[in-house]
Design a protein around this motif. Structure first.
Motif, PDB file in Angstrom:
ATOM      1  N   SER A  96       0.836  -1.210   0.000  1.00 13.46           N
ATOM      2  CA  SER A  96       0.000   0.000   0.000  1.00 13.46           C
ATOM      3  C   SER A  96       0.867   1.255   0.000  1.00 13.46           C
ATOM      4  N   GLN A 111       2.974   6.271  -5.510  1.00 13.70           N
ATOM      5  CA  GLN A 111       2.789   6.438  -6.953  1.00 13.70           C
ATOM      6  C   GLN A 111       1.553   7.251  -7.283  1.00 13.70           C
ATOM      7  N   GLU A 112       0.518   7.123  -6.424  1.00 15.85           N
ATOM      8  CA  GLU A 112      -0.735   7.796  -6.739  1.00 15.85           C
ATOM      9  C   GLU A 112      -0.758   9.253  -6.308  1.00 15.85           C
ATOM     10  N   VAL A 113      -0.153   9.555  -5.148  1.00 15.44           N
ATOM     11  CA  VAL A 113      -0.089  10.952  -4.717  1.00 15.44           C
ATOM     12  C   VAL A 113       1.113  11.573  -5.417  1.00 15.44           C
ATOM     13  N   LEU A 114       0.839  12.338  -6.461  1.00 18.35           N
ATOM     14  CA  LEU A 114       1.871  12.701  -7.435  1.00 18.35           C
ATOM     15  C   LEU A 114       3.035  13.512  -6.895  1.00 18.35           C
ATOM     16  N   GLU A 161       9.146   2.932  -6.634  1.00 19.13           N
ATOM     17  CA  GLU A 161       9.449   2.219  -7.883  1.00 19.13           C
ATOM     18  C   GLU A 161      10.581   1.249  -7.642  1.00 19.13           C
ATOM     19  N   HIS A 199       1.848   1.946  -3.583  1.00 20.30           N
ATOM     20  CA  HIS A 199       0.700   2.500  -4.317  1.00 20.30           C
ATOM     21  C   HIS A 199       0.486   3.955  -3.941  1.00 20.30           C
ATOM     22  N   LEU A 200       0.599   4.233  -2.628  1.00 18.85           N
ATOM     23  CA  LEU A 200       0.405   5.608  -2.164  1.00 18.85           C
ATOM     24  C   LEU A 200       1.409   6.557  -2.817  1.00 18.85           C
TER      25      LEU A 200
END
Lengths: 166, 161
Positions: free
Chosen positions: A15, A21-24, A91, A18-19
Motif C-alpha cells: 500500500s 505512486q498515486e499521490v503525485l 518504484e 501504491h500511495l
C-alpha cells in the motif's frame, strides 16, 4: 522468476508503494529533499577535506572544522536514507534492478568508511594527522579519494535514470 | 522573433548533438546536478550561520571568505551546464512554467545577495557571533535559503511537468 524480481513485485504491490505512486507530489518532494540533503553532505565534506588538503580555513584546526561539519553529515545521511527509501518503495525495480544503484551504494559505503577513517584518529588525538609528514600526506590522500567517491555517488545517482536495468 | 531565436538555438550543432547523441545529455545533466548541490550546499552553510543556527562560533566574514570562491566557481559550472541543457530543447524549456519560476527565483536570490553585500554587510567583520549579527542579515539569510530551496524544487519538477 528470480527472488529479486519477486521482491520487487511484492514491494510494488504494498500500500505504501501504491500511495507514493498515486499521490503525485510525493516522489518529486522526496527527490528534492534528497538533493538538499546531498547539498548539506557534500558541502560539509568539502569543508572538512579541503581544510585537510590545506586549501582553506588554515586558521582553524582539523578538529575545529571536523566538529563543525561532521554533525551535518550525520544528519544528512539518515535523511538521505529515508528519502531514498521512499524512492525505492515507490518504484522498486527502477533502483533495485539497476547497476548504477548498486555502484552508488558501494561507493556510499566506501565514502562513509573513509570519512570515519579520517575522523576517528582525529577525535582521539587532534594533532594525529599533523604529527608526521607521512600522515599529513595520507590525510590529503584520504581527502582527495573521499571527494572523488562522493562525486561518483552523485553521478551514479543521476545515472540510475539512464542505465539499463538488468 | 523570440521563437526564431529559440529555434536557432535548438538547431545549433552543439544543441543538436546534446539532444540526439545518447550520452551527452546525461553527462551534462550530472555535472549540472553536482554543481548545483555544491552551490546550494555552500550557500546553506553561510545562511545557516546568518540565521544563527550553525557555525555559531565562527565569524560571518571568515565563513564567507571560505565558502564564497567555491560557491561562485560551482555557480559558473551550473550556469554553463544549465545553458547547454537549455539549448538542447530551448523552446520547450522556455515554455515550461517551472523553468520560468526557477529562473525568477535565481534572479531574486541574486538581488537578495546584492542587497545583502551592498546594503547590510558593511560591518560584516563585526558579526562574530549570532548575537552580534544584525537582524537584516538574518532576514537575508532566511530569504536566501527559501529561494534556493525553491530553485532545487522547481529544477526537479521541470522534468515532471
Amino acid at each position: 522468476m528470480s527472488s529479486l524480481t519477486e521482491f520487487c513485485n511484492w514491494l510494488a504491490d504494498t500500500s505504501a508503494s501504491h500511495l507514493f505512486q498515486e499521490v503525485l507530489w510525493i516522489v518529486p518532494a522526496a527527490q528534492s529533499i534528497h538533493i538538499l540533503a546531498i547539498a548539506i553532505a557534500m558541502s560539509a565534506l568539502l569543508m572538512i577535506h579541503l581544510r585537510s588538503i590545506g586549501v582553506l580555513a588554515q586558521d582553524q584546526t582539523r578538529i575545529e572544522i571536523a566538529d563543525r561539519f561532521l554533525p551535518a553529515l550525520w544528519v544528512a545521511l539518515p535523511v538521505l536514507l529515508a528519502t531514498g527509501s521512499i524512492l525505492i518503495v515507490a518504484e522498486p525495480a527502477r533502483s533495485l534492478r539497476n547497476p548504477a544503484f548498486y555502484w552508488k551504494m558501494g561507493l556510499l559505503l566506501l565514502g562513509i568508511v573513509i570519512t570515519l577513517a579520517y575522523a576517528r584518529p582525529l577525535r582521539r588525538d587532534p594533532s594525529w594527522w599533523d604529527n608526521l609528514t607521512g600522515r599529513r600526506q595520507f590525510a590529503s590522500g584520504i581527502a582527495v579519494t573521499s571527494l572523488l567517491i562522493w562525486v561518483g555517488i552523485v553521478f551514479c545517482g543521476r545515472w540510475i535514470a539512464y542505465v539499463s536495468p538488468f | 522573433m523570440l521563437e526564431d531565436t529559440l529555434t536557432t538555438l535548438e538547431n545549433l550543432p552543439l544543441a543538436t548533438a546534446i539532444r540526439e547523441e545518447g550520452l551527452w545529455f546525461p553527462w551534462i545533466e550530472s555535472i549540472h546536478v553536482l554543481a548545483l548541490v555544491l552551490v546550494v550546499g555552500f550557500i546553506l552553510i553561510v545562511d545557516l550561520r546568518l540565521i544563527g543556527v550553525a557555525s555559531k562560533k565562527r565569524g560571518v566574514a571568515q565563513l564567507t571568505s571560505n565558502a564564497l570562491p567555491m560557491t561562485w566557481g560551482a555557480f559558473a559550472v551550473a550556469v554553463i551546464s544549465g545553458s547547454l541543457l537549455f539549448i538542447s530543447n530551448a523552446a520547450s524549456y522556455w515554455d515550461n512554467v517551472l523553468f520560468q519560476i526557477k529562473l525568477v527565483l535565481i534572479l531574486l536570490a541574486g538581488v537578495n545577495m546584492f542587497a545583502f553585500h551592498h546594503l547590510v554587510a558593511h560591518d560584516m567583520s563585526g558579526w562574530q557571533t549570532p548575537d552580534t549579527t544584525p537582524t537584516l542579515a538574518k532576514a537575508a539569510g532566511a530569504v536566501s535559503m527559501l529561494l534556493w530551496i525553491g530553485v532545487v524544487v522547481c529544477g526537479r519538477w521541470i522534468g515532471f511537468v
